[in-house]
Every structure is written in structure tokens, then in C-alpha cells.
Scaffold this motif. Structure first.
Motif, PDB file in Angstrom:
ATOM      1  N   THR A  59       0.860  -1.178   0.000  1.00 18.61           N
ATOM      2  CA  THR A  59       0.000   0.000   0.000  1.00 18.61           C
ATOM      3  C   THR A  59       0.900   1.231   0.000  1.00 18.61           C
ATOM      4  O   THR A  59       2.114   1.129   0.189  1.00 18.61           O
ATOM      5  CB  THR A  59      -0.906   0.034   1.238  1.00 18.61           C
ATOM      6  OG1 THR A  59      -0.079   0.025   2.402  1.00 18.61           O
ATOM      7  CG2 THR A  59      -1.866  -1.144   1.267  1.00 18.61           C
ATOM      8  N   GLY A  60       0.290   2.390  -0.201  1.00 20.11           N
ATOM      9  CA  GLY A  60       1.041   3.630  -0.163  1.00 20.11           C
ATOM     10  C   GLY A  60       0.671   4.525  -1.321  1.00 20.11           C
ATOM     11  O   GLY A  60      -0.381   4.376  -1.938  1.00 20.11           O
ATOM     12  N   VAL A  61       1.561   5.463  -1.591  1.00 19.32           N
ATOM     13  CA  VAL A  61       1.372   6.409  -2.690  1.00 19.32           C
ATOM     14  C   VAL A  61       2.499   6.186  -3.689  1.00 19.32           C
ATOM     15  O   VAL A  61       3.670   6.107  -3.321  1.00 19.32           O
ATOM     16  CB  VAL A  61       1.363   7.865  -2.179  1.00 19.32           C
ATOM     17  CG1 VAL A  61       1.334   8.852  -3.343  1.00 19.32           C
ATOM     18  CG2 VAL A  61       0.161   8.094  -1.263  1.00 19.32           C
ATOM     19  N   GLU A  62       2.114   6.062  -4.956  1.00 21.40           N
ATOM     20  CA  GLU A  62       3.116   5.849  -5.995  1.00 21.40           C
ATOM     21  C   GLU A  62       3.220   7.066  -6.898  1.00 21.40           C
ATOM     22  O   GLU A  62       2.272   7.819  -7.063  1.00 21.40           O
ATOM     23  CB  GLU A  62       2.841   4.587  -6.804  1.00 21.40           C
ATOM     24  CG  GLU A  62       1.614   4.617  -7.673  1.00 21.40           C
ATOM     25  CD  GLU A  62       1.473   3.356  -8.518  1.00 21.40           C
ATOM     26  OE1 GLU A  62       2.403   3.025  -9.280  1.00 21.40           O
ATOM     27  OE2 GLU A  62       0.415   2.715  -8.423  1.00 21.40           O
ATOM     28  N   ILE A  63       4.406   7.219  -7.451  1.00 25.64           N
ATOM     29  CA  ILE A  63       4.679   8.278  -8.412  1.00 25.64           C
ATOM     30  C   ILE A  63       4.677   7.658  -9.803  1.00 25.64           C
ATOM     31  O   ILE A  63       5.001   6.476  -9.966  1.00 25.64           O
ATOM     32  CB  ILE A  63       6.038   8.943  -8.096  1.00 25.64           C
ATOM     33  CG1 ILE A  63       6.246  10.206  -8.935  1.00 25.64           C
ATOM     34  CG2 ILE A  63       7.188   7.960  -8.265  1.00 25.64           C
ATOM     35  CD1 ILE A  63       7.453  11.020  -8.480  1.00 25.64           C
ATOM     36  N   GLY A  64       4.285   8.457 -10.794  1.00 25.55           N
ATOM     37  CA  GLY A  64       4.295   7.946 -12.153  1.00 25.55           C
ATOM     38  C   GLY A  64       4.349   9.063 -13.168  1.00 25.55           C
ATOM     39  O   GLY A  64       4.217  10.244 -12.828  1.00 25.55           O
ATOM     40  N   TRP A  65       4.541   8.680 -14.425  1.00 28.28           N
ATOM     41  CA  TRP A  65       4.622   9.616 -15.537  1.00 28.28           C
ATOM     42  C   TRP A  65       4.351   8.852 -16.812  1.00 28.28           C
ATOM     43  O   TRP A  65       4.551   7.638 -16.886  1.00 28.28           O
ATOM     44  CB  TRP A  65       6.010  10.275 -15.603  1.00 28.28           C
ATOM     45  CG  TRP A  65       7.104   9.260 -15.443  1.00 28.28           C
ATOM     46  CD1 TRP A  65       7.647   8.469 -16.426  1.00 28.28           C
ATOM     47  CD2 TRP A  65       7.747   8.857 -14.232  1.00 28.28           C
ATOM     48  NE1 TRP A  65       8.579   7.619 -15.900  1.00 28.28           N
ATOM     49  CE2 TRP A  65       8.670   7.830 -14.552  1.00 28.28           C
ATOM     50  CE3 TRP A  65       7.634   9.266 -12.903  1.00 28.28           C
ATOM     51  CZ2 TRP A  65       9.463   7.211 -13.596  1.00 28.28           C
ATOM     52  CZ3 TRP A  65       8.427   8.640 -11.959  1.00 28.28           C
ATOM     53  CH2 TRP A  65       9.336   7.637 -12.310  1.00 28.28           C
ATOM     54  N   ARG A  66       3.865   9.562 -17.809  1.00 33.90           N
ATOM     55  CA  ARG A  66       3.690   9.007 -19.148  1.00 33.90           C
ATOM     56  C   ARG A  66       3.776  10.171 -20.115  1.00 33.90           C
ATOM     57  O   ARG A  66       3.041  11.153 -19.980  1.00 33.90           O
ATOM     58  CB  ARG A  66       2.322   8.332 -19.274  1.00 33.90           C
ATOM     59  CG  ARG A  66       2.139   7.591 -20.591  1.00 33.90           C
ATOM     60  CD  ARG A  66       0.765   6.941 -20.693  1.00 33.90           C
ATOM     61  NE  ARG A  66       0.367   6.315 -19.437  1.00 33.90           N
ATOM     62  CZ  ARG A  66      -0.893   6.030 -19.125  1.00 33.90           C
ATOM     63  NH1 ARG A  66      -1.884   6.312 -19.954  1.00 33.90           N
ATOM     64  NH2 ARG A  66      -1.187   5.479 -17.966  1.00 33.90           N
ATOM     65  N   LEU A  67       4.708  10.079 -21.047  1.00 35.37           N
ATOM     66  CA  LEU A  67       4.929  11.170 -21.993  1.00 35.37           C
ATOM     67  C   LEU A  67       4.761  10.687 -23.427  1.00 35.37           C
ATOM     68  O   LEU A  67       5.023   9.524 -23.737  1.00 35.37           O
ATOM     69  CB  LEU A  67       6.340  11.743 -21.827  1.00 35.37           C
ATOM     70  CG  LEU A  67       6.696  12.326 -20.459  1.00 35.37           C
ATOM     71  CD1 LEU A  67       8.121  12.851 -20.470  1.00 35.37           C
ATOM     72  CD2 LEU A  67       5.716  13.417 -20.047  1.00 35.37           C
ATOM     73  N   ALA A  68       4.371  11.619 -24.290  1.00 31.93           N
ATOM     74  CA  ALA A  68       4.284  11.337 -25.719  1.00 31.93           C
ATOM     75  C   ALA A  68       5.685  11.050 -26.254  1.00 31.93           C
ATOM     76  O   ALA A  68       6.667  11.626 -25.787  1.00 31.93           O
ATOM     77  CB  ALA A  68       3.667  12.532 -26.446  1.00 31.93           C
ATOM     78  N   ARG A  69       5.772  10.153 -27.234  1.00 29.44           N
ATOM     79  CA  ARG A  69       7.069   9.720 -27.745  1.00 29.44           C
ATOM     80  C   ARG A  69       8.007  10.855 -28.160  1.00 29.44           C
ATOM     81  O   ARG A  69       9.195  10.795 -27.861  1.00 29.44           O
ATOM     82  CB  ARG A  69       6.869   8.750 -28.898  1.00 29.44           C
ATOM     83  CG  ARG A  69       7.708   7.520 -28.709  1.00 29.44           C
ATOM     84  CD  ARG A  69       7.519   6.452 -29.741  1.00 29.44           C
ATOM     85  NE  ARG A  69       6.215   6.415 -30.344  1.00 29.44           N
ATOM     86  CZ  ARG A  69       6.010   6.241 -31.641  1.00 29.44           C
ATOM     87  NH1 ARG A  69       7.029   6.096 -32.465  1.00 29.44           N
ATOM     88  NH2 ARG A  69       4.793   6.187 -32.120  1.00 29.44           N
ATOM     89  N   PRO A  70       7.526  11.926 -28.828  1.00 32.25           N
ATOM     90  CA  PRO A  70       8.471  12.996 -29.204  1.00 32.25           C
ATOM     91  C   PRO A  70       9.107  13.691 -28.000  1.00 32.25           C
ATOM     92  O   PRO A  70      10.112  14.387 -28.149  1.00 32.25           O
ATOM     93  CB  PRO A  70       7.605  13.978 -30.002  1.00 32.25           C
ATOM     94  CG  PRO A  70       6.422  13.190 -30.460  1.00 32.25           C
ATOM     95  CD  PRO A  70       6.198  12.146 -29.408  1.00 32.25           C
ATOM     96  N   SER A  71       8.538  13.509 -26.816  1.00 32.79           N
ATOM     97  CA  SER A  71       9.057  14.151 -25.607  1.00 32.79           C
ATOM     98  C   SER A  71      10.026  13.260 -24.829  1.00 32.79           C
ATOM     99  O   SER A  71      10.558  13.675 -23.808  1.00 32.79           O
ATOM    100  CB  SER A  71       7.894  14.539 -24.692  1.00 32.79           C
ATOM    101  OG  SER A  71       7.053  15.443 -25.371  1.00 32.79           O
TER     102      SER A  71
END
Length: 179
Positions: free
Chosen positions: A93-105
Motif C-alpha cells: 500500500t502507499g502512494v506511488e509516483i508515475g509519468w507518461r509522456l508522448a514519444r516525441p518528448s
């Protein structure tokens, strides 16, 4: 009563509330098999739009979540980054960090920059004792970002994602960082 949505700024990026104009580029990202490689099947426009409705509601409810990420110099929407409560059914359990970027970035340091801003918010504003990150074993790009922002992996935390089908999306690694 929710907190509304805080905006975070870095040298090059704004992590900000979602706008209607983000929906089309977000849907295009979610329809890109390379962006979705470590996440599962591509999303339809309806699924993609529904995710933004959910992101907005979660932010309003708890004061954190997934921000839209914009390049300050151009105003271009390039993806998302932020913090989320770990899904039910996970072996932790807990808080997770994440990201998702468009391929050109990809490859410009944007994920690392956005992730550092989200970490600062999580520790400084929310007072979290720990933040974790989860990805597939094979997602070397995200794992590199996790290392760059000071997170460490304990192989004892590795697990098979119960929500993933049998195959390369099932084996996952967990990275952690303490305040």
C-alpha cells in the motif's frame, strides 16, 4: 471538500490541471503502441477521455493525483505525471509516483524533471513518509528515471501484477524513496 488542483512549475514544465484541449493529444498518446508497451493494450478515445474524468475527480477528492504536463516555452501538452494511491489488490500500500509522456518528448529529461516536482509536492506539501514507483521489469526507461530521482529497488519487493495477463507485463519491480 476537495482542495482543487495545485499547479507545479519547474524550469521547463508546468504540471497543471487538465484542459479540454489536452484530450486529443492524450488520446493520441494512449493509442500509441510504443507509449503503451509497458502498460497494456492501447486505449480507445472513450477510454482515454474517461481516464481524464477520473483524474480530475481523484484530484478534487484528495488534493493530489495526475497532473497534465506542459512545456512552458511552447505551451505544448506532452503527457502526465503525478502521485496516486496504490491500487487495491497490490501486495503493498502507499502512494506511488508515475509519468507518461508522448514519444516525441522522450529523451529530453522531462520525465525526471516532472517526477522531481511530484516528489517535492508529495514530501513537502502532503508530508508523505515514503513514495514508491512500480513498473514492469522490462521498462528500462522508467526504471532509469526512478534511479535518477533517488529511488532504490529492493528485489524482495518484486512481484507479479495480479491485474496483468500472463506475459511481459506481469513481472514488476518496486522502487522506493523515503522523505
Amino acid at each position: 471538500m476537495g482542495w482543487g488542483m495545485t499547479e507545479l512549475r519547474t524550469a521547463r514544465l508546468a504540471l497543471r490541471p487538465w484542459r479540454e484541449t489536452d484530450l486529443a493529444p492524450w488520446a493520441a498518446m494512449n493509442a500509441d503502441p510504443e507509449v503503451r508497451e509497458h502498460l497494456g493494450p492501447v486505449l480507445s478515445r472513450e477510454q482515454s477521455d474517461a481516464s481524464v474524468v477520473r483524474f480530475r475527480a481523484e484530484f478534487e477528492e484528495r488534493g493530489f493525483g495526475w497532473w497534465a504536463v506542459e512545456v512552458l516555452a511552447t505551451g505544448e501538452f506532452i503527457g502526465f505525471a503525478g502521485l496516486d494511491e496504490v491500487d487495491d489488490g497490490m501486495p503493498f500500500t502507499g502512494v506511488e509516483i508515475g509519468w507518461r509522456l508522448a514519444r516525441p518528448s522522450w529523451g529530453h529529461g522531462y520525465a525526471t524533471e516532472a517526477a522531481r516536482a511530484a516528489l517535492d509536492f508529495g514530501f513537502g506539501t502532503l508530508g508523505l513518509p515514503e513514495i514508491l514507483a512500480v513498473t514492469t521489469v522490462t521498462n528500462l526507461r522508467s526504471r532509469a528515471v526512478m534511479s535518477r530521482i533517488g529511488m532504490t529497488r529492493d528485489p524482495a519487493d518484486d512481484f507479479d501484477d495480479p491485474s496483468a495477463p500472463e506475459g511481459p507485463l506481469r513481472p514488476n519491480v518496486v522502487y522506493r524513496i523515503r522523505a
